[in-house]
Write an enzyme that holds these catalytic residues in place. Structure first.
Site, mmCIF file in Angstrom:
data_model
loop_
_atom_site.group_PDB
_atom_site.id
_atom_site.type_symbol
_atom_site.label_atom_id
_atom_site.label_comp_id
_atom_site.label_asym_id
_atom_site.label_seq_id
_atom_site.Cartn_x
_atom_site.Cartn_y
_atom_site.Cartn_z
ATOM 1 C CB CYS A 131 -0.924 -0.002 1.220
ATOM 2 S SG CYS A 131 -1.950 1.474 1.325
ATOM 3 C CB CYS A 134 -0.675 2.539 3.969
ATOM 4 S SG CYS A 134 -2.156 1.913 3.207
ATOM 5 C CG ASP A 135 3.147 1.117 4.383
ATOM 6 O OD1 ASP A 135 2.629 1.546 5.428
ATOM 7 O OD2 ASP A 135 2.990 -0.042 3.963
#
Ligand code: NAP
Length: 303
Positions: A131, A134-135
């Protein structure tokens, strides 16, 4: 007894909840994590009609949830652990409760597929991610590799190019499956380097990702690339675990046509979980509406 249980709160489920509320059905939507599902693992949608300047993924998900709730939809944030579709009355269990319903709409969506190479599992969460939104922020000014050639890989490469010093986009063929508008943008993004006709054979690193072994499938040559992170974007797999021994499947997806009807009467499948030619937020949301229409027709004739 409920008229309808909706399993999963992505765009298919949220739109189903909206349509069910407006149809006056006694329905509950269950979502185990957060509104939007997979759609909130991306940043912006430029292809969801109605937003001329694009719309943030989280904003769109929260608006969908709010709109469904405003219409009277009941949404419970709880995980379904068991679904029994064996009888006319369907049973759905959470850790603490059992619910019964006349119809069920399955919209559990899909999850990222693993690459399946050495080092991937061991370094997952320590440089290996599924992701980018997300990261990605953890890799500011670093070098990363994105693997895949679909919309997700192209979007991830563009997203990461804003944070990272360098992004390798590694794809096993020399043309992309993803949208041309995205591959054109990637092509003119200076800090994205295309590594085509190539597969990743190994992810290396002591405690975190340090390098990857990449093989050119045409020349047979292998090389090591130093990277701090690997973003795997090689497609998705349907979340069929709860029902795989009950409904008919087709290639890992629930076998349901445009009417969303599954092999079991009173059970419908909407969104990424069903076999379909195009998996997008707009097609998932449309499925949710159709599934409620099909469920209503079933309720009218069978109950
Ligand atoms: P996808 O379209 O299935 O693409 C997967 C990519 O990974 C393909 O390029 C495939 O290569 C490659 N791949 C698969 N297995 C591999 C392996 N073992 N090793 C190396 N490469 C491998 O998946 P996606 O990009 O996650 O998209 C999933 C769905 O969501 C699609 O329908 C997509 O359109 C949709 N989506 C839409 C948007 C948007 O509209 N904004 C954004 C993201 C995703 P080949 O091409 O050679 O098969």
């Amino acid at each position: 007894m409920l008229d309808l249980i909706i399993v999963g709160g992505g765009p298919a489920g949220l739109n189903a909840a909206l349509y069910a509320a407006r149809a006056g059905l006694d329905a509950i939507l269950f979502e185990k994590m957060f509104a939007g599902g997979q759609m909130v693992t991306t940043t912006t949608f430029e292809n969801y009609i109605g937003f001329p300047n694009g719309v943030g993924a989280v904003d769109l998900a929260l608006n969908m949830e709010e709109q469904a709730k405003n219409a009277g939809a009941k949404i419970l944030y709880d995980e379904i652990v068991e679904i029994d579709l064996g009888e006319k009355i369907k049973k759905v269990k959470t850790a603490n409760e059992e619910y019964e319903a006349k119809t069920v709409i399955l919209c559990m969506g899909a999850a990222p597929r693993m690459l399946g190479v050495d080092g991937e599992e061991r370094l997952r969460g320590n440089g290996v991610s599924y992701c980018a939104t997300c990261d990605g922020a953890f890799f500011k000014n670093k070098t990363v590799a994105v693997i895949g050639g679909g919309d997700t890989a192209l979007e991830d490469a563009l997203f990461l190019s804003r944070y990272c010093q360098k992004v390798y986009l590694i794809h096993r063929r020399d043309s992309f499956r993803g949208a041309k508008v995205l591959s054109d943008k990637v092509a003119i993004t200076e800090n994205v380097e295309l590594v085509l006709d190539s597969v990743v054979e190994k992810i290396d690193g002591a405690d975190t990702v340090e390098s990857i072994l990449v093989k050119n499938v045409k020349s047979g040559e292998s090389k090591n690339l130093s990277v701090d992170g690997v973003f795997v974007a090689v497609g998705i797999e349907a979340n069929i675990g709860l029902v795989e021994n009950q409904v008919k499947l087709n290639g890992g997806y629930i076998d349901a046509g445009e009417d969303t009807k599954t092999s079991i009467a009173g059970v419908f499948a909407a969104g990424d979980i069903r076999i379909k030619p195009l998996r997008q937020v707009i097609t998932a949301a449309a499925d949710g509406a159709v599934a409620v229409y099909s469920a209503q027709k079933y309720l009218d004739t069978e109950f």
